[in-house]
Enzyme design. Structure first.
Site, PDB file in Angstrom:
ATOM      1  N   THR A 219      -4.926  10.651  -0.686  1.00 46.25           N
ATOM      2  CA  THR A 219      -6.294  10.471  -0.195  1.00 46.25           C
ATOM      3  C   THR A 219      -6.627  11.487   0.892  1.00 46.25           C
ATOM      4  O   THR A 219      -5.754  12.119   1.467  1.00 46.25           O
ATOM      5  CB  THR A 219      -6.504   9.058   0.388  1.00 46.25           C
ATOM      6  OG1 THR A 219      -5.612   8.871   1.497  1.00 46.25           O
ATOM      7  CG2 THR A 219      -6.273   7.988  -0.665  1.00 46.25           C
TER       8      THR A 219
ATOM      9  N   HIS B 294       0.794  -1.228   0.000  1.00 48.92           N
ATOM     10  CA  HIS B 294       0.000   0.000   0.000  1.00 48.92           C
ATOM     11  C   HIS B 294       0.832   1.287   0.000  1.00 48.92           C
ATOM     12  O   HIS B 294       0.331   2.352  -0.390  1.00 48.92           O
ATOM     13  CB  HIS B 294      -0.923   0.009   1.223  1.00 48.92           C
ATOM     14  CG  HIS B 294      -2.187   0.780   1.019  1.00 48.92           C
ATOM     15  ND1 HIS B 294      -2.258   1.920   0.247  1.00 48.92           N
ATOM     16  CD2 HIS B 294      -3.437   0.593   1.486  1.00 48.92           C
ATOM     17  CE1 HIS B 294      -3.501   2.389   0.256  1.00 48.92           C
ATOM     18  NE2 HIS B 294      -4.230   1.594   0.984  1.00 48.92           N
TER      19      HIS B 294
ATOM     20  N   TYR C 100     -14.649   5.878   8.483  1.00 51.71           N
ATOM     21  CA  TYR C 100     -13.637   6.345   7.535  1.00 51.71           C
ATOM     22  C   TYR C 100     -14.049   5.919   6.129  1.00 51.71           C
ATOM     23  O   TYR C 100     -14.296   4.742   5.878  1.00 51.71           O
ATOM     24  CB  TYR C 100     -12.287   5.717   7.897  1.00 51.71           C
ATOM     25  CG  TYR C 100     -11.110   6.091   7.025  1.00 51.71           C
ATOM     26  CD1 TYR C 100     -10.099   6.901   7.522  1.00 51.71           C
ATOM     27  CD2 TYR C 100     -10.970   5.604   5.735  1.00 51.71           C
ATOM     28  CE1 TYR C 100      -8.989   7.234   6.747  1.00 51.71           C
ATOM     29  CE2 TYR C 100      -9.876   5.929   4.950  1.00 51.71           C
ATOM     30  CZ  TYR C 100      -8.895   6.734   5.458  1.00 51.71           C
ATOM     31  OH  TYR C 100      -7.807   7.064   4.693  1.00 51.71           O
TER      32      TYR C 100
END
Length: 737
Positions: free
Chosen positions: A567, A438, A554
């Site tokens: 993001t 990630h 979230y």
């Protein structure tokens, strides 16, 4: 063997007459072709750099300006208003301006170039101003609030706290805004002037690379294959097409031929994250990991039955054809050799704790054949896992999708190299999937590659009637190279320790994946609301029914309309959504009143999503202020409280159809099922969803077995019911299913 073949390429012997060199013509040919390929890539980058430097101008537009200037001169019209004559006077005498005609032409060219560059400058500034304007996202949607981030935060948690808790947070917020925030903000403003993006580098470092827990499940995520159609059952053939498509994509990326994704078809989004898609590995460190990115790699690393292989992707400068790649992967599948001592579970080091992996890497992989073999993995374009088991989605067997997801998320904890930018996973029945690290990028980036791969595989490369890649293989290609290891017992102990940590983590993950069939985007649009808002409000209703309370939620929103943006958080548990949920649960209001509450909640959610996309979110700004406070040694109880709050419901919508490689209306079954991730909180849920076309939605729900408060399948059933109940409010007929 391949290494023996390479060893005889260059030899020399010492004789009484001197040194006798022996060079292989074949090797010299490959060296020449490799150099040609390298210089071709450099020239393409130089050309693209020039074109990018004069964008939105072009050589053609420059020529048009020159011809217009010259044409007007021959028509006795001086559009330069005397500047051409002025430039001509300042040109030096002699060569190359020997004749008056030549001097005039040079003057016109200089004047035209100046006009052209001035036009480019003003056009770029205008374009920059236009792209910096984000108000178009709010047009026709009412005015936005200009509250500070602090008070926007208080608004987002007011309905989640009791009176005493809210009063305490309000007091901390006031103190922070008056005393601490101005000083921290000055440093942040200074960084915004200096850095390309004031958030992204700190986000990558502190959220990802400094994490010391295992990245398997906790950070890495997975992506599924097409689930309703199947192109072939031949494992090596499917892999041959997929790997060829991936390297084709990489070549387009290197040549800067991939068009940027456009927001609403209007505004280009930053493609910076794509740069580290290939040839990238996360290298473990004691305090922090680093991302190692190489400019190129000519091989992939492959794992099969406990053995590691190196497979070359090129023959000279030519990319291997899918049929050649199929042959190479089939050679690995047919190889009967056993794993070397300690080799089988070696990749478990990448699944365990980061400190333990860093220590083992330093102790056992810093020299000799272990370093050479590890380099072959870490310097590969990407990692390939050839699994011995089969997985696919069977609509008649609900558990099949969840088992498929579990195999992609963590496998058996040692058949994925979790540090690589991504691992391409190939199951025995030809089904594929990805496990993605990630830190280097977010899910839409790998999704862009995956759409290209699946589209190329299905509509451009194809298969024979027997399921093999098209064409004939080249049997003289050297076989894949086995990586050689010398793993001592101490290292094997470290490997087993990491494996036990990873196995405990994997066994604790409950994953429930399902296809919601009653409706999809088509019906939601008839309700005149955003599909994402519809699903997010349904998640709030489902969570309240499941847990009997609301929680901090979230939702990831991209900020790629900013350079190097990643993001922002949408805090989707709002006052408006909780009011709607409570009214639904109580059941006292009429449908018209519930619809009104729902629309209010949906409008609030859409507005918050737009704010997040346009840089007006809450969490990244507060995160950066917190980082500054730590650098300065300033204690802030408010920031410490904000950054320590658990996200018990973490959600993400999966992007689709970023590349229009086929018409989804013509091929409605060419649908991927999206992907998923592990739960963020030990007592929470992770939910990803893909609104896959007009008539279906895929959900991936994760939780932990060790929590007595959560159950992924139970929550998934609550999501199903919540979606149906909200749709019933609008009395829109649903499809059968």
């Amino acid at each position: 063997m391949a290494e023996a073949h390479q060893a005889v390429a260059f030899q020399f012997t010492v004789t009484p007459e001197g040194v006798d060199f022996q060079l292989s013509r074949e090797v010299l040919k490959h060296i020449y072709l490799s150099g040609v390929r390298s210089w071709r890539k450099r020239l393409i980058r130089v050309k693209n750099g020039i074109l990018r430097g004069v964008y939105p101008g072009s050589p053609t537009s420059w020529l048009v300006v020159v011809l217009a200037t010259a044409g007007s001169s021959y028509c006795n019209v001086d559009i330069s208003m005397g500047l051409v004559y002025y430039i001509q006077r300042w040109l030096p005498e002699g060569r190359p301006y020997r004749t008056p005609h030549t001097r005039t032409l040079f003057s016109m060219a200089i004047f035209s170039t100046g006009v052209w560059m001035t036009g480019i400058f003003f056009f770029r500034q205008t374009l920059k101003l236009l792209l910096s304007y984000h108000g178009w996202m709010f047009e026709m949607h009412g005015q936005t609030s200009h509250l500070t981030r602090v008070w926007a935060y208080l608004e987002s948690v007011e309905h989640l706290l009791d009176d005493d808790q809210y009063y305490r947070m309000e007091t901390l917020a006031k103190e922070f805004e008056e005393k601490t925030a101005p000083r921290l903000q000055k440093y942040l403003v200074l960084k915004s002037w200096w850095a390309t993006n004031y958030v992204s580098d700190w986000w990558e470092e502190y959220v990802y690379l400094r994490g010391r827990n295992p990245i398997m499940v906790n950070s890495n995520y997975y992506v599924m294959d097409l689930v309703l159609v199947k192109n072939t059952d031949v494992q090596a053939a499917r892999l041959g097409n997929a790997v060829h498509a991936m390297i084709t994509y990489r070549r387009k990326l290197d040549r800067e031929e991939i068009k940027p994704v456009m927001a609403l078809g209007l505004v280009p989004m930053c493609s910076y994250q794509m740069e580290r898609m290939f040839n990238t590995t996360r290298i473990p460190g004691k305090d922090a990991d680093v991302l190692q990115h190489l400019p190129d790699s000519r091989h992939v690393a492959v794992y099969h039955k406990g053995r590691f292989f190196k497979v070359w992707l090129y023959e000279g400068s030519r990319l291997l054809k899918p049929r050649d790649l199929e042959m190479q992967f089939q050679r690995i599948l047919d190889d009967p050799s056993p794993p070397q001592p300690g080799e089988e579970k070696l990749a478990a080091l990448t699944a365990g704790g980061r400190v333990e992996w860093a220590q083992a890497r330093q102790a056992f992989f810093s020299s000799g054949k272990n370093k050479a073999a590890l380099d072959a993995i870490e310097r590969a374009a990407f990692f390939v896992a050839l699994d011995e088991e089969s997985h696919h989605y069977d609509p008649e067997d609900e558990a099949s999708l969840s088992l498929y997801g579990k195999a992609l998320l963590h496998g058996n904890c040692y058949n994925r190299w979790f540090d690589k930018s991504f691992t391409l996973i190939s199951f025995k029945n030809g089904q594929l999937g990805l496990n993605t690290e990630h830190a280097w990028a977010d899910a839409p980036i790998i999704g862009h590659l995956w759409e290209f791969v699946l589209g190329t595989d299905s509509f451009h490369l194809g298969y024979t009637e027997t399921g093999h890649c098209l064409g004939q293989p080249n049997p003289v290609l050297p076989p894949p190279q086995r990586l050689q290891w010398d793993i001592p017992e101490q290292c094997q102990v470290a490997i087993e320790s990491s494996y036990q940590v990873a196995k405990a983590l994997a066994d604790d993950v409950e994953l429930y994946c399902f296809q919601f069939l009653p409706f999809g985007k088509g019906l939601i649009k008839k309700c005149r609301t955003s599909p994402d808002a519809f699903v997010q409000i349904a998640l709030q209703l489902a969570h309240f029914r499941d847990r009997g309370k609301f929680c901090l939620t979230y939702e990831a929103s991209m900020t790629r309309m900013f350079r190097e943006g990643r993001t922002e958080t949408v805090r989707s548990c709002t006052r408006e959504s909780t009011a709607f949920v409570q009214a639904m649960v109580q059941g006292h209001l009429l449908n018209e009143d519930l619809q009104r509450l729902f629309r209010k909640a949906a409008e609030k959610h859409q507005n918050m999503y737009r704010l997040a996309m346009t840089g007006a979110g809450i969490d990244r700004h507060l995160f950066c202020l917190y980082v500054v406070s730590k650098y300065l040694g300033v204690e802030s109880p408010f920031l410490a409280e904000v950054l320590s709050e658990p996200w018990r419901l973490s959600t993400s919508q999966i992007a689709q159809f970023q590349i229009r490689m086929f018409d989804p209306n013509k091929y409605p079954k060419h649908l991927g099922a999206g992907g998923g991730f592990g739960p963020v909180a030990d007592d929470g849920y992770g939910v990803s969803y893909m609104i896959a076309g007009e008539n279906t939605i895929f959900f991936h729900v994760s939780s932990k077995f060790s929590s007595s408060e959560t159950n992924a399948q139970r929550f998934g059933n609550q999501i199903r019911q919540a979606l149906l109940d909200i749709a019933n409010l609008f009395q829109v007929p649903k499809a059968d299913g």
